[in-house]
Design a protein around this motif. Structure first.
Motif, PDB file in Angstrom:
ATOM      1  N   UNK A  24     -15.518  10.483  11.219  1.00 54.39           N
ATOM      2  CA  UNK A  24     -14.661   9.336  10.916  1.00 54.39           C
ATOM      3  C   UNK A  24     -14.065   9.459   9.516  1.00 54.39           C
ATOM      4  N   UNK A  25     -14.911   9.849   8.558  1.00 57.07           N
ATOM      5  CA  UNK A  25     -14.425  10.014   7.188  1.00 57.07           C
ATOM      6  C   UNK A  25     -13.381  11.121   7.102  1.00 57.07           C
ATOM      7  N   UNK A  26     -13.634  12.234   7.817  1.00 59.73           N
ATOM      8  CA  UNK A  26     -12.667  13.335   7.811  1.00 59.73           C
ATOM      9  C   UNK A  26     -11.361  12.909   8.474  1.00 59.73           C
ATOM     10  N   UNK A  27     -11.497  12.154   9.586  1.00 56.41           N
ATOM     11  CA  UNK A  27     -10.292  11.671  10.258  1.00 56.41           C
ATOM     12  C   UNK A  27      -9.521  10.721   9.355  1.00 56.41           C
ATOM     13  N   UNK A  28     -10.248   9.893   8.616  1.00 54.42           N
ATOM     14  CA  UNK A  28      -9.594   8.977   7.670  1.00 54.42           C
ATOM     15  C   UNK A  28      -8.864   9.765   6.583  1.00 54.42           C
ATOM     16  N   UNK A  29      -9.502  10.848   6.115  1.00 52.62           N
ATOM     17  CA  UNK A  29      -8.851  11.681   5.096  1.00 52.62           C
ATOM     18  C   UNK A  29      -7.593  12.326   5.651  1.00 52.62           C
ATOM     19  N   UNK A  30      -7.683  12.796   6.917  1.00 56.05           N
ATOM     20  CA  UNK A  30      -6.504  13.390   7.537  1.00 56.05           C
ATOM     21  C   UNK A  30      -5.394  12.363   7.677  1.00 56.05           C
ATOM     22  N   UNK A  31      -5.783  11.156   8.135  1.00 53.48           N
ATOM     23  CA  UNK A  31      -4.787  10.101   8.258  1.00 53.48           C
ATOM     24  C   UNK A  31      -4.216   9.749   6.891  1.00 53.48           C
ATOM     25  N   UNK A  32      -5.123   9.688   5.893  1.00 50.97           N
ATOM     26  CA  UNK A  32      -4.657   9.389   4.539  1.00 50.97           C
ATOM     27  C   UNK A  32      -3.731  10.489   4.035  1.00 50.97           C
ATOM     28  N   UNK A  33      -4.068  11.759   4.361  1.00 50.23           N
ATOM     29  CA  UNK A  33      -3.218  12.869   3.968  1.00 50.23           C
ATOM     30  C   UNK A  33      -1.849  12.775   4.621  1.00 50.23           C
ATOM     31  N   UNK A  34      -1.870  12.441   5.935  1.00 44.02           N
ATOM     32  CA  UNK A  34      -0.594  12.271   6.624  1.00 44.02           C
ATOM     33  C   UNK A  34       0.188  11.112   6.026  1.00 44.02           C
ATOM     34  N   UNK A  35      -0.528  10.026   5.727  1.00 40.38           N
ATOM     35  CA  UNK A  35       0.133   8.880   5.128  1.00 40.38           C
ATOM     36  C   UNK A  35       0.678   9.226   3.749  1.00 40.38           C
TER      37      UNK A  35
END
Length: 328
Positions: free
Chosen positions: A260-271
């Motif tokens: 979940x944290x990694x996915x959040x980082x990926x989403x944050x990176x995309x954002x």
């Protein structure tokens, strides 16, 4: 993108993916997971047909918000149509529970059990562990539209709150550790019973209520006596291994949190990438506007200069005419 709580039954092993990587009803952070909890769990039994069992969980907070009402989920184990041996039914617990009861209560239990398993062709059948949203948890047709009976209830208080991630992790571990449906060991009774007992293990006795079935209904169901003895045996066996089960569940929770944290980082990176792209586009737009403004200023200055030159030419012409004594 799939929804987190579908009305049609979905495999348990896809639940983690939807929780981690988001669904049509939201993309979730680890903080939202921490705020999601289970208010109550119930163990239900179908009193008609194959006597199927499953767990009902009432989920609130976190990913369920902003809805003020808890989301009701039904989790169970059934039989996949695809298996390693002869064909098996895809109907949940389609194997006759009457046959199970006969095998469990017969004087020659071991031989009868072997015969039952062989006759029903489910010795190595892949299990289908799934979950779905219940539209109306107040109805008595919780299981497959048939009349159902409530067997057990466990209510979680604020002092003994069950995190939603614990329920998902436990269901996932049970699915991964026993991926095959076994008629006499790892069927819907085992799955629902262990999931209920493990989830409620830390609750005080007063928080768990048993709703015994009437004796007449047990006889009518024929498999009731078997189920009662079977559940006690398997839950006690599971209770003895709760510590080792807890290790697996904790590891699964840790994996879910990490993903979940990694996915959040990926989403944050995309954002962040999208934000930077927007900022770059905005800078380019402003440069274009600035260039246009400068060009407009230059064009306006040229017009003003041409007007001034024209005025000078007219003034000079007038002076020349006056000097020559010509009428203006």
């Amino acid at each position: 993108m799939a929804t987190m709580f579908p009305y049609d039954r979905k495999p348990v092993d896809l639940w983690v993916d939807r929780l981690v990587f988001g669904a049509s009803d939201g993309e979730y952070t680890d903080a939202e997971l921490d705020e999601t909890y289970v208010e109550r769990i119930e163990l239900w039994k179908n009193t008609q047909g194959p006597l199927h069992e499953g767990l009902v969980a009432f989920i609130a907070g976190g990913v369920v918000k902003p809805s003020p009402d808890p989301t009701c989920i039904f989790i169970d184990r059934s039989v996949q149509s695809r298996n390693d041996g002869p064909s098996a039914s895809s109907t949940p617990c389609a194997v006759s529970s009457t046959a199970i009861a006969h095998a469990a209560t017969s004087e020659s239990t071991q031989q009868d059990s072997k015969n039952v398993v062989q006759s029903q062709s489910v010795t190595r059948t892949l299990a289908s562990d799934g979950y779905r949203k219940i539209a109306d948890p107040n109805k008595t047709c919780i299981i497959d539209g048939s009349h159902s009976r409530l067997l057990k209830t466990a209510t979680f208080s604020t002092d003994h709150r069950l995190p939603f991630i614990d329920l998902i992790a436990t269901a996932s571990v049970l699915t991964k550790t026993q991926e095959y449906y076994d008629l006499l060991d790892y069927q819907c009774y085992w799955y629902g019973g262990v999931l209920f007992s493990y989830s409620a293990r830390t609750l005080p006795a007063s928080s768990t209520v048993v709703h015994p079935l009437p004796v007449g209904e047990l006889k009518k169901m024929e498999a009731g006596c078997y189920h009662m003895g079977f559940e006690i045996f398997n839950v006690n066996k599971a209770a003895a291994g709760f510590e080792s089960l807890g290790v697996l569940v904790d590891a699964e929770k840790s994996k879910i949190k990490t993903l979940t944290q990694e996915a959040c980082k990926l989403r944050a990176g995309r954002q962040e990438g999208a934000r930077m792209a927007l900022e770059e586009a905005e800078r380019a737009r402003r440069e274009v506007l600035k260039e246009r403004a400068e060009r407009w200023k230059l064009e306006r200055r040229v017009v003003e200069l041409e007007a001034a030159m024209q005025a000078i030419r007219v003034a000079n012409a007038i002076r020349v005419a006056n000097a020559n004594g010509q009428p203006q």
